[in-house]
Scaffold this active site. Structure first.
Site, mmCIF file in Angstrom:
data_model
loop_
_atom_site.group_PDB
_atom_site.id
_atom_site.type_symbol
_atom_site.label_atom_id
_atom_site.label_comp_id
_atom_site.label_asym_id
_atom_site.label_seq_id
_atom_site.Cartn_x
_atom_site.Cartn_y
_atom_site.Cartn_z
ATOM 1 N N TYR A 165 9.346 -4.678 -10.329
ATOM 2 C CA TYR A 165 8.251 -5.264 -9.543
ATOM 3 C C TYR A 165 7.957 -6.680 -10.035
ATOM 4 O O TYR A 165 8.263 -7.649 -9.387
ATOM 5 C CB TYR A 165 7.012 -4.376 -9.599
ATOM 6 C CG TYR A 165 5.953 -4.825 -8.614
ATOM 7 C CD1 TYR A 165 6.064 -4.483 -7.273
ATOM 8 C CD2 TYR A 165 4.870 -5.595 -9.009
ATOM 9 C CE1 TYR A 165 5.117 -4.901 -6.344
ATOM 10 C CE2 TYR A 165 3.915 -6.015 -8.097
ATOM 11 C CZ TYR A 165 4.041 -5.673 -6.767
ATOM 12 O OH TYR A 165 3.109 -6.101 -5.864
ATOM 13 N N SER A 202 7.811 -4.591 -1.667
ATOM 14 C CA SER A 202 6.746 -5.595 -1.547
ATOM 15 C C SER A 202 7.116 -6.812 -2.402
ATOM 16 O O SER A 202 8.134 -7.449 -2.143
ATOM 17 C CB SER A 202 5.403 -4.989 -1.962
ATOM 18 O OG SER A 202 4.343 -5.790 -1.532
ATOM 19 N N ASP A 256 3.684 -2.716 9.485
ATOM 20 C CA ASP A 256 3.298 -3.279 8.188
ATOM 21 C C ASP A 256 2.539 -4.582 8.420
ATOM 22 O O ASP A 256 3.128 -5.606 8.760
ATOM 23 C CB ASP A 256 4.535 -3.533 7.325
ATOM 24 C CG ASP A 256 4.177 -3.897 5.881
ATOM 25 O OD1 ASP A 256 3.005 -4.244 5.629
ATOM 26 O OD2 ASP A 256 5.065 -3.839 5.018
ATOM 27 N N HIS A 288 2.875 -0.418 5.240
ATOM 28 C CA HIS A 288 3.381 -0.898 3.959
ATOM 29 C C HIS A 288 3.754 0.242 3.019
ATOM 30 O O HIS A 288 4.331 0.013 1.964
ATOM 31 C CB HIS A 288 2.322 -1.797 3.313
ATOM 32 C CG HIS A 288 2.857 -2.700 2.259
ATOM 33 N ND1 HIS A 288 3.873 -3.610 2.492
ATOM 34 C CD2 HIS A 288 2.538 -2.845 0.951
ATOM 35 C CE1 HIS A 288 4.127 -4.283 1.382
ATOM 36 N NE2 HIS A 288 3.349 -3.823 0.427
#
Length: 716
Positions: free
Chosen positions: A478, A558, A641, A676
Site C-alpha cells: 500500500y 486504491s 466507484d 471502492h
C-alpha cells in the site's frame, strides 16, 4: 527425485509455451482515440482516452461491456476457475460474529452465517440469552448490492440511525429506527457523503455532506463539505447548516461528533487526508459558539473523551508518533495542553472504555497494548494471545468488560474479553474457520531499499516449503496516507497459501507504521521511495529464493493500485503478473474527480509547480506506459466507484493494451453495481478472487492447481 523434478520443470516449461501461444493470438477490442491535449507549464500532454472519463456516456458503457466480455472469454479458458470458486466458497462458509456492544438495554453484534452477502445485526438483553434479529441488510436488495454503512444509537439506545450504500457508492441514505418496535420513523435522508451520524440526545443528529454535484454524481468534483443538524420529525430540506455554507468556511472534509457525556460538539475541518483544524462547542449553552482548540491544519488532533470541563486529546502536534494531552474547555489552546501519555518511539493508537485508556503501540507493525488511567498512570501491559494485531478495547465509561480481536496472517480472528475488575483476559469466541494455522508460519525480515533504508516485511507460507525460486508468491503493498498494514487473516489469502503460495507484505514508506516521519518519507517529491521499497521487496524475495520473476505477482488496491501501476511500468521485468485494483492511475488529473483533491497532501498536484508536474508525470502509470513487454495484467475496478473513479482503470487498461508488445494478456475486469470495495456482496467477492488467483496462477504456467501439480511431480 531427479526424475520428479525434471517432470515438474517440463510441465512448467510446456505450460509457458502453451500460454505464450494462446496469449499471442489475443486481439484486444479496439478503443477509439481522441485528440485531447492539455498544457502544463508549456508542456503538451496528450490524453487520447479522455472520453472514457464520461461514465454516463453510451460509448463508455459500450466499452465497458465489450472489455468485460473479452476478459470473461479469457478467464473462461482457465481450467480450474470453477475449482477455485468452489474452494473459496467452501472455506468462506463459516459463521463469523463480532464482539457485542452495549447500547441501552441491549447488546448488539454482527453475524454472518458464512455466505450471506451482508452481515446481519442481532441483539440480546443478557449474556446467555437467545439473540433476536434486529436488522438484516440482506433484505435491502435481492442481489446484496445495497449494504449497511454506519449504525449509531442514542445514549439511551431507544433510537438508531443507520446509513445504506447502493451499488457501493459513497453517496448514502440515512434512516432512523425505533429500536423497540424496529420500525423506520421520520424522513429518510438522501445524498449524504463521507459522514456518519452523531446523536444530540434524542432530539436529532449531526451529519455531513456536499451539495449534490451537477453532472455525474460518481465522478464530479466535491470539495465543500457542510455540517448539518437533522431534527427528528422534520424533513431533510429543513436541516440546519451549522458550518460550511460560506466561502470562508469552505473545507473539503467537515466532521462533527458529540462527546460521550453529551456536553460538547466537536468540529473537525480539513482540506486533505492529513492535518485538521479542531473546534469545540458547549451544547448546554445556547449562546455558545465554536471555540478553537487548533485553528490550523498542521497536525492530526482529535478529542477522545471529556470529564467535566477537561478535554482529552490525541495529537501528533510536535509529536510525530502521537501522544495524549489534556486541556480545559475554558482555555483549550496549545499552550495550555498538559501531557498525559507522552510520545514514545513507537506509534500510538488510543481507545477509551470503562474509565481507562488503552494505548496500542506498534513495534515493527506488531501490536502491544497498555492500560492507563486518565491521569496517565500505567496500570499494566495487556497480555495478548500471540504476535499479531489487535483491535477493539473501546466502550462506554460504564462498561466493565472490554472486548478485542486478535489476528495475524495465518490466525483467523478470535474475540477476547478483558475484565477491568480482575484484569484477566479470556477467550470469548474462537474463530470457526477450518483453516489449520498449525501448518503455516510467518517470518518478519528487514531488507534494504534503494537508498539504504531498512524496510520490514512479513512473509507467510506453509511450513517446510523449499526455497527453490519456484513458489508462486503474492507481493502485496500500500504505502500511503499514513495507513499501517498490520498482520491480519484473510480468507482469500488463505486460499492462496493453501495452494502453496507465499504471501509477502512489506511495510513501505508512506504508511503509518513508524509515525509521521515514515508517512512523509513517501509523499509528494518523495513518492518514488514507496516504489523503490516495493521493488526492493520483490528483489529480496527473488534473491532469497522464495520465488523468481516467473512466479512473482504484485498486488495492491486504491493507493496500492497506484503502487502496482507505477512499479509494473518502471520494472516490467521484475514480475510475471500485475494486479492493480481500483487504482489512482492518472496522476495529472486525479484531483479533478470527486474528492480526489483531498489526496494532494500525499501526492501533490500537476498545478502546484513545474517540478511537481514533472515528478508526477514521470511515475503516473497512465503516462509512463511505453511500447514494451508488460507482465500479465488484470486491472480490476467497480463501475460505481466514486472514491477512485473507474476512469483511472479504464484509461490505464486502454493505454496498456495499445502499447503491449509482449505476449502476456492485459485485461480489465469491471464489477457492475460495485464501488471502492466496502459493502461488496460476498458472492461477488468470491467470484472476483477466484478470477484474480486463477488469472495469476494460469499466467505463472500452472495448467492445474499448484498443489495438484506438486503431488503429480512427486509421483503421488
Amino acid at each position: 527425485m531427479k526424475n520428479s523434478f525434471f517432470t515438474f520443470s517440463l510441465i512448467l516449461f510446456l505450460s509457458f509455451v502453451m500460454n505464450a501461444q494462446q496469449n499471442k493470438s489475443l486481439s484486444y477490442p479496439e478503443t477509439k482515440k481522441g485528440n485531447v491535449v492539455d498544457t502544463y507549464f508549456n508542456t503538451e500532454v496528450e490524453d487520447p482516452y479522455r472520453w472514457l472519463e464520461d461514465d454516463r456516456s453510451p460509448e463508455t458503457e459500450a466499452w465497458v461491456k465489450q472489455q468485460n466480455q473479452f476478459t470473461q472469454s479469457y478467464l473462461q479458458k482457465i481450467p480450474y476457475r470453477d475449482a477455485l470458486k468452489n474452494r473459496l466458497t467452501e472455506i468462506w462458509n463459516y459463521e463469523t460474529v463480532s464482539a457485542p456492544v452495549k447500547e441501552g438495554d441491549y447488546y448488539y453484534f454482527r453475524k454472518n452465517t458464512g455466505l450471506q452477502n451482508q452481515y446481519v445485526i442481532f441483539r440480546f438483553k443478557e449474556p446467555g440469552a437467545t439473540p433476536e434479529l434486529f436488522l438484516d441488510p440482506n433484505a435491502f436488495s435481492k442481489d446484496g448490492t445495497v449494504s449497511l454503512g454506519s449504525l449509531e444509537f442514542t445514549k439511551d439506545g431507544s433510537l438508531a440511525a443507520y446509513t445504506i450504500s447502493e451499488g457501493g457508492s459513497d453517496w448514502r441514505k440515512v434512516l432512523v429506527m425505533d429500536t423497540k418496535t424496529r420500525k423506520i420513523i421520520g424522513d429518510t435522508l438522501t445524498n449524504v457523503k463521507f459522514s456518519g451520524t452523531s446523536w444530540k440526545g434524542n432530539e436529532g443528529f449531526y451529519y455531513s455532506s456536499y451539495d449534490k454535484p451537477e453532472g455525474s454524481e460518481l465522478s464530479a468534483k466535491t470539495d465543500q463539505h457542510k455540517l448539518y443538524f437533522h431534527k427528528l420529525g422534520t424533513s431533510q430540506k429543513e436541516d440546519q447548516v451549522l458550518y460550511g455554507s460560506t466561502p470562508d468556511e469552505k473545507h473539503r472534509y467537515v466532521g462533527g461528533y458529540v462527546t460521550e457525556d453529551q456536553q460538547y460538539l466537536v468540529l473537525s475541518l480539513t482540506n486533505n487526508t492529513s492535518g485538521n483544524k479542531l473546534y469545540i462547542k458547549e451544547l448546554n449553552n445556547d449562546k455558545s459558539d465554536f471555540v478553537p482548540i487548533l485553528p490550523t491544519e498542521n497536525s492530526d488532533t482529535y478529542v477522545i473523551t471529556s470529564e467535566g470541563s477537561t478535554l482529552y486529546l490525541m495529537t501528533n502536534l510536535n509529536s510525530p508518533n502521537y501522544k495524549v494531552v489534556k486541556t480545559d474547555i475554558k482555555n483549550p489552546s496549545v499552550e495550555n495542553w498538559i501531557d498525559v501519555i507522552p510520545e514514545k518511539e513507537q506509534k500510538l493508537t488510543i481507545s477509551i472504555g470503562g474509565g481507562f485508556m488503552f494505548a496500542e503501540y506498534m513495534y515493527d507493525a506488531i501490536s502491544k497494548v497498555f492500560q492507563y488511567d486518565h491521569q496517565g498512570k500505567l496500570i499494566k501491559e495487556i497480555e495478548l494471545p500471540g504476535i499479531g494485531s489487535v483491535s477493539g478495547f473501546g466502550g462506554t465509561k460504564e462498561d466493565t468488560i472490554m472486548y478485542y480481536n486478535f489476528t495475524n496472517y495465518y490466525t483467523p480472528s478470535s474475540i477476547y474479553s478483558y475484565n477491568l475488575k480482575t484484569q484477566k483476559t479470556k477467550l470469548y469466541r474462537k474463530s470457526k474457520s477450518k483453516f489449520d494455522s498449525d501448518q503455516y508460519t510467518s517470518k518478519q525480515v528487514f531488507y534494504t531499499s534503494k537508498d539504504g533504508t531498512k524496510i520490514p516485511m512479513i512473509i507467510t507460507h506453509k511450513k517446510g516449503i523449499e526455497l527453490n525460486g519456484k513458489n508462486p508468491t503474492m507481493l502485496y503493498g500500500y504505502g500511503g496516507f499514513n495507513i499501517s498494514l498490520t498482520p491480519a487473516f484473510s480468507i482469500s489469502n488463505s486460499l492462496w497459501m493453501e495452494q502453496g503460495g507465499i504471501l509477502a507484505v512489506p511495510n513501505l514508506r508512506g504508511g503509518g507504521e513508524y509515525g509521521k516521519k515514515w508517512h512523509l518519507a513517501g509523499t509528494k517529491m518523495k513518492k518514488q521511495n514507496v516504489f523503490d521499497d516495493f521493488i526492493a521487496a520483490g528483489e529480496y524475495l527473488i534473491q532469497e529464493k522464495y520465488t523468481s520473476k516467473e512466479f512473482l505477482a504484485i498486488r495492491g488496491g486504491s493507493n496500492g493500485g497506484l503502487l502496482v501501476g507505477a512499479v509494473m511500468t518502471q520494472r516490467p521485468d521484475l514480475m510475471q503478473v500485475a494486479l492493480p485494483a481500483v487504482g489512482v492511475l492518472d496522476m495529472l488529473r486525479y484531483h479533478t474527480f470527486t474528492a480526489g483533491a483531498g489526496w494532494a497532501y500525499d501526492y501533490g498536484t500537476a498545478e502546484d509547480s513545474k517540478e511537481m508536474f514533472d515528478y508526477l508525470k514521470k511515475y503516473s502509470p497512465v503516462h509512463a506506459v511505453k511500447k514494451t513487454a508488460y507482465p500479465a495484467t488484470l486491472v480490476t475496478t467497480g463501475d460505481h466507484d466514486d472514491r477512485v473513479v473507474p476512469a483511472h482503470s479504464f484509461k490505464f487498461a486502454a493505454t496498456l493494451q495499445e502499447h503491449q508488445t509482449g505476449e502476456a494478456p492485459v485485461l480489465i475486469r469491471i464489477e457492475t453495481d460495485a464501488g471502492h470495495g466496502a459493502g461488496t456482496p460476498t458472492s461477488k467477492t468470491i467470484e472476483q478472487y477466484a478470477d484474480i488467483f486463477g488469472f495469476t496462477l494460469y499466467n505463472m504456467g500452472f495448467k492445474e492447481l499448484p498443489v495438484i501439480t506438486q503431488k503429480l511431480s512427486q509421483g503421488q
